[in-house]
Design a protein around this motif. Structure first.
Motif, PDB file in Angstrom:
ATOM      1  N   ALA A 240     -11.776  35.912 -32.206  1.00  0.00           N
ATOM      2  CA  ALA A 240     -12.084  34.916 -31.186  1.00  0.00           C
ATOM      3  C   ALA A 240     -13.517  35.068 -30.674  1.00  0.00           C
ATOM      4  O   ALA A 240     -14.031  36.174 -30.548  1.00  0.00           O
ATOM      5  N   MET A 241     -14.151  33.945 -30.358  1.00  0.00           N
ATOM      6  CA  MET A 241     -15.470  33.941 -29.729  1.00  0.00           C
ATOM      7  C   MET A 241     -15.279  33.772 -28.223  1.00  0.00           C
ATOM      8  O   MET A 241     -14.741  32.752 -27.768  1.00  0.00           O
ATOM      9  N   PRO A 242     -15.702  34.755 -27.427  1.00  0.00           N
ATOM     10  CA  PRO A 242     -15.597  34.592 -25.973  1.00  0.00           C
ATOM     11  C   PRO A 242     -16.353  33.341 -25.509  1.00  0.00           C
ATOM     12  O   PRO A 242     -17.468  33.074 -25.974  1.00  0.00           O
ATOM     13  N   VAL A 243     -15.762  32.586 -24.612  1.00  0.00           N
ATOM     14  CA  VAL A 243     -16.354  31.330 -24.162  1.00  0.00           C
ATOM     15  C   VAL A 243     -17.726  31.560 -23.540  1.00  0.00           C
ATOM     16  O   VAL A 243     -18.667  30.785 -23.767  1.00  0.00           O
ATOM     17  N   GLN A 244     -17.861  32.642 -22.763  1.00  0.00           N
ATOM     18  CA  GLN A 244     -19.144  32.921 -22.132  1.00  0.00           C
ATOM     19  C   GLN A 244     -20.233  33.144 -23.183  1.00  0.00           C
ATOM     20  O   GLN A 244     -21.368  32.683 -23.035  1.00  0.00           O
ATOM     21  N   VAL A 245     -19.903  33.846 -24.267  1.00  0.00           N
ATOM     22  CA  VAL A 245     -20.865  34.095 -25.337  1.00  0.00           C
ATOM     23  C   VAL A 245     -21.252  32.786 -26.017  1.00  0.00           C
ATOM     24  O   VAL A 245     -22.432  32.540 -26.316  1.00  0.00           O
ATOM     25  N   LEU A 246     -20.274  31.923 -26.246  1.00  0.00           N
ATOM     26  CA  LEU A 246     -20.563  30.634 -26.880  1.00  0.00           C
ATOM     27  C   LEU A 246     -21.520  29.804 -26.018  1.00  0.00           C
ATOM     28  O   LEU A 246     -22.442  29.164 -26.537  1.00  0.00           O
ATOM     29  N   ARG A 247     -21.324  29.826 -24.719  1.00  0.00           N
ATOM     30  CA  ARG A 247     -22.228  29.096 -23.824  1.00  0.00           C
ATOM     31  C   ARG A 247     -23.653  29.625 -23.955  1.00  0.00           C
ATOM     32  O   ARG A 247     -24.620  28.854 -24.013  1.00  0.00           O
ATOM     33  N   GLU A 248     -23.796  30.940 -24.005  1.00  0.00           N
ATOM     34  CA  GLU A 248     -25.122  31.534 -24.134  1.00  0.00           C
ATOM     35  C   GLU A 248     -25.767  31.168 -25.462  1.00  0.00           C
ATOM     36  O   GLU A 248     -26.970  30.866 -25.526  1.00  0.00           O
ATOM     37  N   LEU A 249     -24.983  31.181 -26.540  1.00  0.00           N
ATOM     38  CA  LEU A 249     -25.527  30.848 -27.851  1.00  0.00           C
ATOM     39  C   LEU A 249     -26.012  29.406 -27.899  1.00  0.00           C
ATOM     40  O   LEU A 249     -27.073  29.103 -28.466  1.00  0.00           O
ATOM     41  N   LEU A 250     -25.266  28.502 -27.304  1.00  0.00           N
ATOM     42  CA  LEU A 250     -25.654  27.100 -27.318  1.00  0.00           C
ATOM     43  C   LEU A 250     -26.914  26.862 -26.485  1.00  0.00           C
ATOM     44  O   LEU A 250     -27.700  25.950 -26.767  1.00  0.00           O
ATOM     45  N   GLU A 251     -27.127  27.690 -25.478  1.00  0.00           N
ATOM     46  CA  GLU A 251     -28.347  27.573 -24.675  1.00  0.00           C
ATOM     47  C   GLU A 251     -29.583  27.967 -25.467  1.00  0.00           C
ATOM     48  O   GLU A 251     -30.640  27.341 -25.339  1.00  0.00           O
ATOM     49  N   VAL A 252     -29.451  29.019 -26.297  1.00  0.00           N
ATOM     50  CA  VAL A 252     -30.630  29.518 -27.019  1.00  0.00           C
ATOM     51  C   VAL A 252     -30.749  28.932 -28.426  1.00  0.00           C
ATOM     52  O   VAL A 252     -31.790  29.074 -29.072  1.00  0.00           O
ATOM     53  N   LEU A 253     -29.690  28.284 -28.915  1.00  0.00           N
ATOM     54  CA  LEU A 253     -29.727  27.626 -30.226  1.00  0.00           C
ATOM     55  C   LEU A 253     -29.329  26.156 -30.036  1.00  0.00           C
ATOM     56  O   LEU A 253     -28.288  25.703 -30.521  1.00  0.00           O
ATOM     57  N   PRO A 254     -30.154  25.389 -29.361  1.00  0.00           N
ATOM     58  CA  PRO A 254     -29.761  24.010 -28.995  1.00  0.00           C
ATOM     59  C   PRO A 254     -29.597  23.075 -30.178  1.00  0.00           C
ATOM     60  O   PRO A 254     -28.940  22.037 -30.063  1.00  0.00           O
ATOM     61  N   ASN A 255     -30.163  23.412 -31.334  1.00  0.00           N
ATOM     62  CA  ASN A 255     -30.043  22.544 -32.510  1.00  0.00           C
ATOM     63  C   ASN A 255     -28.772  22.805 -33.317  1.00  0.00           C
ATOM     64  O   ASN A 255     -28.483  22.078 -34.272  1.00  0.00           O
ATOM     65  N   ALA A 256     -28.048  23.855 -32.954  1.00  0.00           N
ATOM     66  CA  ALA A 256     -26.902  24.285 -33.765  1.00  0.00           C
ATOM     67  C   ALA A 256     -25.620  23.574 -33.350  1.00  0.00           C
ATOM     68  O   ALA A 256     -25.353  23.383 -32.153  1.00  0.00           O
ATOM     69  N   ARG A 257     -24.852  23.176 -34.354  1.00  0.00           N
ATOM     70  CA  ARG A 257     -23.503  22.644 -34.151  1.00  0.00           C
ATOM     71  C   ARG A 257     -22.525  23.743 -34.539  1.00  0.00           C
ATOM     72  O   ARG A 257     -22.525  24.203 -35.687  1.00  0.00           O
ATOM     73  N   PHE A 258     -21.710  24.197 -33.577  1.00  0.00           N
ATOM     74  CA  PHE A 258     -20.821  25.334 -33.796  1.00  0.00           C
ATOM     75  C   PHE A 258     -19.419  24.883 -34.221  1.00  0.00           C
ATOM     76  O   PHE A 258     -18.890  23.886 -33.711  1.00  0.00           O
ATOM     77  N   PHE A 259     -18.841  25.650 -35.154  1.00  0.00           N
ATOM     78  CA  PHE A 259     -17.494  25.409 -35.662  1.00  0.00           C
ATOM     79  C   PHE A 259     -16.697  26.715 -35.568  1.00  0.00           C
ATOM     80  O   PHE A 259     -17.202  27.779 -35.930  1.00  0.00           O
ATOM     81  N   ASN A 260     -15.463  26.615 -35.107  1.00  0.00           N
ATOM     82  CA  ASN A 260     -14.560  27.758 -35.113  1.00  0.00           C
ATOM     83  C   ASN A 260     -13.630  27.623 -36.312  1.00  0.00           C
ATOM     84  O   ASN A 260     -12.913  26.624 -36.445  1.00  0.00           O
ATOM     85  N   CYS A 261     -13.657  28.598 -37.211  1.00  0.00           N
ATOM     86  CA  CYS A 261     -12.842  28.565 -38.431  1.00  0.00           C
ATOM     87  C   CYS A 261     -11.708  29.576 -38.309  1.00  0.00           C
ATOM     88  O   CYS A 261     -11.945  30.762 -38.070  1.00  0.00           O
ATOM     89  N   TYR A 262     -10.486  29.109 -38.500  1.00  0.00           N
ATOM     90  CA  TYR A 262      -9.317  29.990 -38.414  1.00  0.00           C
ATOM     91  C   TYR A 262      -8.511  29.894 -39.702  1.00  0.00           C
ATOM     92  O   TYR A 262      -8.307  28.802 -40.235  1.00  0.00           O
ATOM     93  N   GLY A 263      -8.043  31.024 -40.187  1.00  0.00           N
ATOM     94  CA  GLY A 263      -7.213  31.015 -41.379  1.00  0.00           C
ATOM     95  C   GLY A 263      -6.931  32.425 -41.856  1.00  0.00           C
ATOM     96  O   GLY A 263      -7.118  33.405 -41.126  1.00  0.00           O
ATOM     97  N   GLN A 264      -6.482  32.515 -43.101  1.00  0.00           N
ATOM     98  CA  GLN A 264      -6.142  33.800 -43.695  1.00  0.00           C
ATOM     99  C   GLN A 264      -6.480  33.780 -45.178  1.00  0.00           C
ATOM    100  O   GLN A 264      -6.525  32.718 -45.813  1.00  0.00           O
TER     101      GLN A 264
END
Length: 465
Positions: A240-264
């Motif tokens: 899991a990506m902590p929500v607080q960390v994701l917020r920080e990443l989006l602030e410093v990488l404004p051009n990035a589109r983030f995807f959460n991938c789940y599986g096995q």
């Protein structure tokens, strides 16, 4: 050598990537091995997979030779190949991969979708790994699914950092990229500065990392000195990506589109995906089922549950493994009722979005209550002094298991256990609040970036609280 199993024992390299296609072209079956495994562990997989050949990087050849001896397979493994420009000096029977490639025969038959292409060994929670049997057709279905839901294109420039023996890096990113004709850059290792330097130098547009590696980059003292503005597609998974960390990443990488991938691994790698537009609208979700995928929630008796009800996550898709190699009992158990049983606990909301509550084995049972370690970790990550954290259940004579936090603090910050416990108590129910906090320099992780919670449970069992 059609249908014969060929072990791949190496760190990331061009030779490794080429060998995957060479093995498929020969009609053989790739058996990727974790390069951190020792002789006994390699010996088990070589024997269990009934390998007749092994391809290894030169530095790992001595380990491979010892593994072959311990498995009594020196005479049975008839082809031993070393990656690199020169063959190793340790054993005259080993040949150079480059020399072998130059002399390869033409005129081989094309693969068909029903052919077995890979045995992907998964560590799981058992003492011995399981070999998931993956066909060409199943993997092609996975590649198409990733391309469509991951918004991939031939214009991508991807940096491949995580080990290629891992289904995520190999089958969810590298091979779909090759399928598309995208540009690929291979890297060995997850040192944050090296990753950022490579992104800057090659103008990388696409990057998949587990949250632990994203966090290590974000917390690196030189993070802001690198130009990472080229990153357009950013994926995370494995945990899991902590929500607080994701917020920080989006602030410093404004051009990035983030995807959460789940599986096995057994399901091709990815079964659900949370897209960029839903990262905060559906915060904490694993997303919607991807192409070809059916996802459900069942109780202990296999009955499907309704919206919001927590149970085991099950899947049904054409990417799924045929079963576990030489293990019909576990195959039957994991596919009971016609669905693949993931071992994860979760629920579906009214829009069909999947939420992972916890791994069954990571659910903490304390004082008659169930505590999801992820929920506690999200709260801990909200503290400004915390860089990384893992929450586990440690055996306790009173509570059966006590909620225990293991924390890495951010550079320049000081944090006391009592302060963090009070912080959690103000945001969580009493039974969810950690009863003990331990501070460490780093958390134990495997080569895929997953935190080794079993090791933490063992380490702190019996420790004073």
């Amino acid at each position: 050598m059609p249908n014969e199993r060929v072990a791949l024992y190496s760190r990331n390299s061009i030779d490794y990537a080429v060998s995957v296609f060479a093995i498929a072209r020969a009609g053989a079956v790739s058996v990727p091995l974790n390069f951190n495994l020792g002789p006994d562990e390699v010996a088990y997989i070589l024997e269990h997979a009934e390998c007749s050949a092994i391809l290894a990087e030169e530095q790992l050849v001595p380990v491979a030779i010892e593994a072959m001896k311990r498995a009594d397979l020196v005479d049975d493994i008839t082809l031993t190949v070393a990656f690199g420009d020169v063959p190793p000096r340790v054993d005259g029977t080993w040949v150079s991969f480059r020399d072998l490639a130059d002399s390869a025969a033409a005129g081989l038959d094309d693969a068909v979708t029903s052919d077995v292409a890979f045995l992907m060994y998964t560590s799981g929670t058992e003492s011995r790994p399981k070999g998931a049997v993956m066909t060409t057709g199943a993997l092609l279905a996975q590649y198409v699914s990733m391309v469509v839901y991951g918004e991939m294109s031939s214009n991508d420039r991807e940096l491949h950092v995580m080990p290629l023996y891992h289904a995520g890096q190999l089958h969810c990113f590298l091979l779909p990229d090759v399928y598309l004709g995208a540009t690929n850059v291979l890297m060995d290792g997850t040192a944050p500065a090296d990753i950022m330097q490579c992104v800057q130098e090659h103008r990388i547009t696409k990057l998949w990392l587990p949250p632990t590696v994203w966090i290590s980059m974000l917390r690196h003292p030189d993070f802001l000195r690198y130009d990472l503005s080229s990153i357009e597609l950013a994926y995370y998974g494995a945990s899991a990506m902590p929500v607080q960390v994701l917020r920080e990443l989006l602030e410093v990488l404004p051009n990035a589109r983030f995807f959460n991938c789940y599986g096995q691994t057994e399901l091709g790698g990815v079964t659900t995906m949370l897209g960029p537009d839903d990262q905060f609208r559906k915060s904490g979700s694993c997303g919607l089922p991807t192409l070809h995928e059916e996802t459900g929630i069942v109780d202990a008796d296999g009955r499907h549950l309704g919206v919001g009800e927590v149970g085991e996550i099950v899947h049904r898709n054409p990417q799924a493994t045929l079963g576990y190699w030489r293990d019909p009992e576990r195959t039957e158990a994991v596919f009971r009722g016609g669905w693949f049983h993931s071992g994860d606990l979760g629920y579906l909301d009214s829009e069909g979005y999947l939420y992972l509550v916890d791994r069954v084995k990571d659910m903490i049972k304390t004082g008659g209550e169930n505590v999801a370690s992820r929920e506690v970790e999200e709260v801990i990550f909200a503290h400004p002094a915390v860089a990384e954290a893992a929450v586990v259940g440690v055996a306790d004579p009173r509570w059966i298991e006590s909620v225990t936090a293991v924390v890495v603090t951010r550079p320049g910050f000081h944090l006391e256990a009592a302060e963090l416990i009070d912080f959690c108590r103000s945001r969580l129910a009493g039974f969810k609040t950690p009863k003990a906090v331990y501070f460490v320099g780093e958390l134990p992780k495997n080569a895929s970036g997953k935190i080794l919670k079993r090791e933490l449970r063992d380490r702190y069992s019996g420790a004073p609280q």
